[in-house]
Design a protein around this motif. Structure first.
Motif, short mmCIF file in Angstrom:
data_model
loop_
_atom_site.label_atom_id
_atom_site.label_comp_id
_atom_site.label_asym_id
_atom_site.label_seq_id
_atom_site.Cartn_x
_atom_site.Cartn_y
_atom_site.Cartn_z
N ASN A 5 0.64 -1.46 0.20
CA ASN A 5 0.14 0.29 0.68
C ASN A 5 0.57 0.73 -0.09
O ASN A 5 0.38 2.45 -0.80
N SER A 6 1.81 1.18 0.86
CA SER A 6 2.78 2.39 1.10
C SER A 6 3.49 2.61 -0.31
O SER A 6 3.37 3.81 -1.09
N ILE A 7 4.19 1.44 -1.19
CA ILE A 7 4.48 1.61 -2.40
C ILE A 7 3.99 1.79 -3.04
O ILE A 7 4.05 3.26 -4.22
N LEU B 45 12.17 12.32 -4.66
CA LEU B 45 11.72 13.42 -3.61
C LEU B 45 10.08 12.70 -3.07
O LEU B 45 9.56 13.04 -2.16
N VAL B 46 9.00 13.12 -4.58
CA VAL B 46 7.28 13.30 -3.62
C VAL B 46 7.09 11.82 -3.34
O VAL B 46 6.67 11.47 -2.41
N PHE B 47 7.37 10.42 -4.60
CA PHE B 47 7.99 9.43 -3.31
C PHE B 47 7.94 9.24 -1.84
O PHE B 47 7.32 8.59 -1.54
N ILE B 48 9.23 9.10 -1.50
CA ILE B 48 9.64 9.39 -0.58
C ILE B 48 8.69 10.35 0.52
O ILE B 48 8.67 9.80 1.39
N LYS B 49 8.46 11.39 0.04
CA LYS B 49 7.49 11.89 1.04
C LYS B 49 6.27 11.49 1.21
O LYS B 49 5.45 12.03 2.59
N PRO C 85 11.64 0.67 0.75
CA PRO C 85 11.62 1.03 -0.41
C PRO C 85 11.92 2.83 -0.97
O PRO C 85 12.24 2.87 -2.37
N SER C 86 12.35 3.52 -0.15
CA SER C 86 13.53 4.82 0.12
C SER C 86 14.51 4.38 -0.57
O SER C 86 14.60 5.19 -1.75
N PHE D 291 18.71 3.67 -4.95
CA PHE D 291 19.52 3.15 -5.72
C PHE D 291 19.50 2.85 -7.03
O PHE D 291 20.09 3.48 -8.62
N ILE D 292 18.32 3.30 -7.77
CA ILE D 292 17.25 3.08 -8.92
C ILE D 292 18.19 4.57 -9.41
O ILE D 292 18.23 4.71 -11.47
N GLN D 293 17.76 5.67 -9.03
CA GLN D 293 17.55 6.75 -9.51
C GLN D 293 18.93 6.91 -9.99
O GLN D 293 19.24 7.79 -10.54
N LYS D 294 19.81 6.87 -9.09
CA LYS D 294 21.32 7.07 -8.64
C LYS D 294 21.87 6.69 -9.99
O LYS D 294 22.82 6.56 -10.86
N TYR D 295 21.83 4.83 -10.07
CA TYR D 295 22.07 3.89 -10.66
C TYR D 295 22.30 4.59 -12.69
O TYR D 295 23.00 4.36 -13.00
#
Length: 570
Positions: A85-87, A226-230, A275-276, A281-285
């Motif tokens: 649900n959170s993801i 950023l929006v995902f983490i927030k 998930p954060s 790491f996906i974004q950095k990769y």
């Protein structure tokens, strides 16, 4: 021998460099003492609480290493459902929020559209308000007694609780983060690249799809992150309007306050990191695979703004609709604050404000006092750490930089639980005091001041400060008279951000409040849970007004200092 000599020389050079730095620091004992104090503070108030949260999840009550909680929780369908649900909420909010933020940023930076300043101002409203104002407004508009659902359409059984409302609220609440991020990215793209393509005959769509959009990919990905983490770490909106849609942040709170299970609550909070960190790491990769450099230092002309009606008009309508939705949300809260009983008795009254100023004003005073105390500490400490990181050489500088970001990077729920675990017994017995709230505000918000300060100092030639040092000034004098004035805008950003975040935060502080030190955001949440929507709306209005007044005063204060300094130089 030939293979070992270069590496040996490298190690010797590194050791000599470290010794040289140590000798330089010893010559300035006050600076050395300051660095040690900052290290200790960051360890105690940033690293240690987070360590305690991780520790309690793998150490049982007998002090033995025990992974049974992790195995048991991961085999629980309820936990897996809550994690998904959170993801799911984070992904949907990130996609919609980033799309809206990108269109807003593109319209503001690339077109001759009218009303850009107004759109920019309204887009910032969700940032300076409590996180669950939008949830409150959605209940007032579309709830069982909602002005639209019941008043306009006559629905008696309107149900606003659940995923759809939550996605709408998180999208509207967090799209300004994507907007501000992407606005900066689009403005930094060298205009000559796009203008050259236009001059060579490319259409607007061709320029957008082959130049602007690909170059904005890093900003888009960071906005998604950023929006995902927030969205997944947010506590306030899911608590108010999620209904039976469970999320990790809310469950961590309920496990502690409802089930009195600190260990399980800690694990739910730690699970928020999964998930954060995966998204990070996906974004950095992805970013590391490509180059997006366009600013080469060569001079370029002003950008050719888009003025074609068939492009500007749809963007204007889109921005107008989003702005209208934001104004409807905040207008509803304003209206709700002056209504006797929302949806039942819509007589205009000051009773809600009378209640807040008589029976419930302590939480307002507490929030204002603690935020006012923590704000200058946070901003000044951020500037000092930024100065040390950019201008000074000392052992452990990278560790100081990383540990200063730790409390900001992890969800507020983790920080709140960590502070309970770390400071509930002597010699660090702080729970229930004002001190723990001030410290939590300071170390949770310090990162933005540090980032603003380091970015500001990177643009200043170090030779200015070196000249001061060569003339005999100490590091403190150089910082006070040279560096700090040059970081004026960064100091202002740190002050504003720290104050706003202190006044509106809830996920961390809800674990730290006490009978003597209740806070405004927690009071608003309690009013919503008690269905006292009018009082909750009045508190929200008071909070927003206080923030706007303080931002105005801070801006006046910083500008006054700058103008008085200019007068002294004349």
């Amino acid at each position: 021998m030939a293979n070992t000599t270069p590496s040996t020389n490298k190690i010797e050079s590194k050791v000599n460099g470290q010794l040289k730095r140590m000798k330089m620091l010893v010559k300035e004992p006050y600076l050395l003492a300051l660095i040690i104090i900052i290290f200790l503070s960051l360890f105690v108030f940033s690293v240690y609480p987070i360590y305690q949260v991780f520790k309690i999840t793998v150490i049982n009550d007998e002090g033995v290493l025990d992974f049974s909680l992790i195995v048991e929780t991961f085999s629980s369908s309820f936990f897996l459902k809550t994690l998904w649900n959170s993801i799911q909420l984070g992904i949907m909010s990130a996609i919609f929020g980033t799309i809206i933020g990108f269109i807003f940023a593109y319209a503001v930076t690339r077109t001759e559209m009218k009303g850009k300043k107004f759109f920019n101002l309204v887009a910032l409203l969700p940032i300076i308000s409590p996180p669950f104002v939008i949830a409150l407004s959605v209940i007032l508009l579309f709830g069982r007694n909602g002005i639209i659902s019941n008043g306009l359409f006559g629905f008696d059984d309107s149900n606003v609780y659940g995923l759809r409302s939550l996605v709408f609220i998180q999208t509207l609440g967090f799209f300004p983060i994507a907007y501000l991020n992407l606005k900066g990215v689009l403005e930094s793209i060298d205009s000559s690249v796009e203008d050259a393509a236009l001059n060579l005959g490319a259409s607007r769509w061709k320029v957008f799809s082959t130049i602007t959009l690909p170059l904005a990919v890093p900003g888009i990905l960071s906005s998604l992150l950023l929006v995902f983490i927030k969205a997944i770490e947010d506590f306030g909106n899911p608590m108010v309007i999620a209904g039976e849609y469970q999320t990790l942040a809310v469950q961590a709170y309920l496990q502690i306050t409802g089930m009195y299970d600190l260990r399980a609550g800690s694990f739910y909070a730690v699970a928020l990191l999964l998930p954060s960190l995966t998204a990070y790491f996906i974004q950095k990769y992805w970013i590391s695979k490509k180059s997006y450099v366009t600013v080469t230092g060569k001079p370029s002309q002003d950008r050719m703004k888009i003025n074609e009606k068939h492009i500007v008009l749809p963007l204007f309508i889109f921005c107008g609709l989003i702005t209208g939705a934001v104004m409807l949300i905040y207008g509803t809260v304003l209206w709700g604050a002056f209504v006797k009983v929302w949806g039942v008795d819509n007589t205009l009254t000051f009773d809600n404000f009378r209640y807040t100023f008589t029976l419930g004003f302590d939480s307002v005073k507490n929030s204002l006092l603690l935020s006012a105390l923590s704000t200058p500490i946070t901003a000044l400490l951020g500037m000092i750490i930024a100065f040390l990181i950019i201008r000074k050489q000392f052992i452990g500088k990278k560790i100081m930089e990383a540990s200063s970001m730790l409390a900001f990077a992890v969800p507020g729920t983790v920080i709140g639980i960590g502070y309970i675990l770390a400071f509930n017994q002597k010699p660090l017995l702080l729970t229930g005091t004002a001190m723990i709230l001030i410290i939590a505000f300071t170390f949770r918000n310090i990162t933005v001041g540090i980032e603003a300060g380091t970015n500001s100092l990177r643009q200043v030639d170090p030779s200015i400060e070196e000249a001061s040092t060569n003339l005999g000034a100490s590091s403190f004098t150089t910082f006070r008279k040279i560096s700090l004035p040059l970081m004026k805008s960064a100091l202002f950003s740190g002050l504003v951000y720290s104050f706003v975040r202190s006044m509106t935060s809830i996920s961390a502080v809800i674990f730290l409040i006490s009978v003597n030190w209740n806070l405004l955001t927690v009071t608003i949440l309690s009013q919503v849970e008690d269905a006292s929507l009018g009082a909750a709306a009045a508190y929200c209005i008071i909070l927003i007004v206080i923030i706007l007044i303080v931002i105005g005063l801070l801006e006046f204060f910083v500008n006054y200092l700058a103008s008085s300094k200019r007068r002294n130089y004349r």
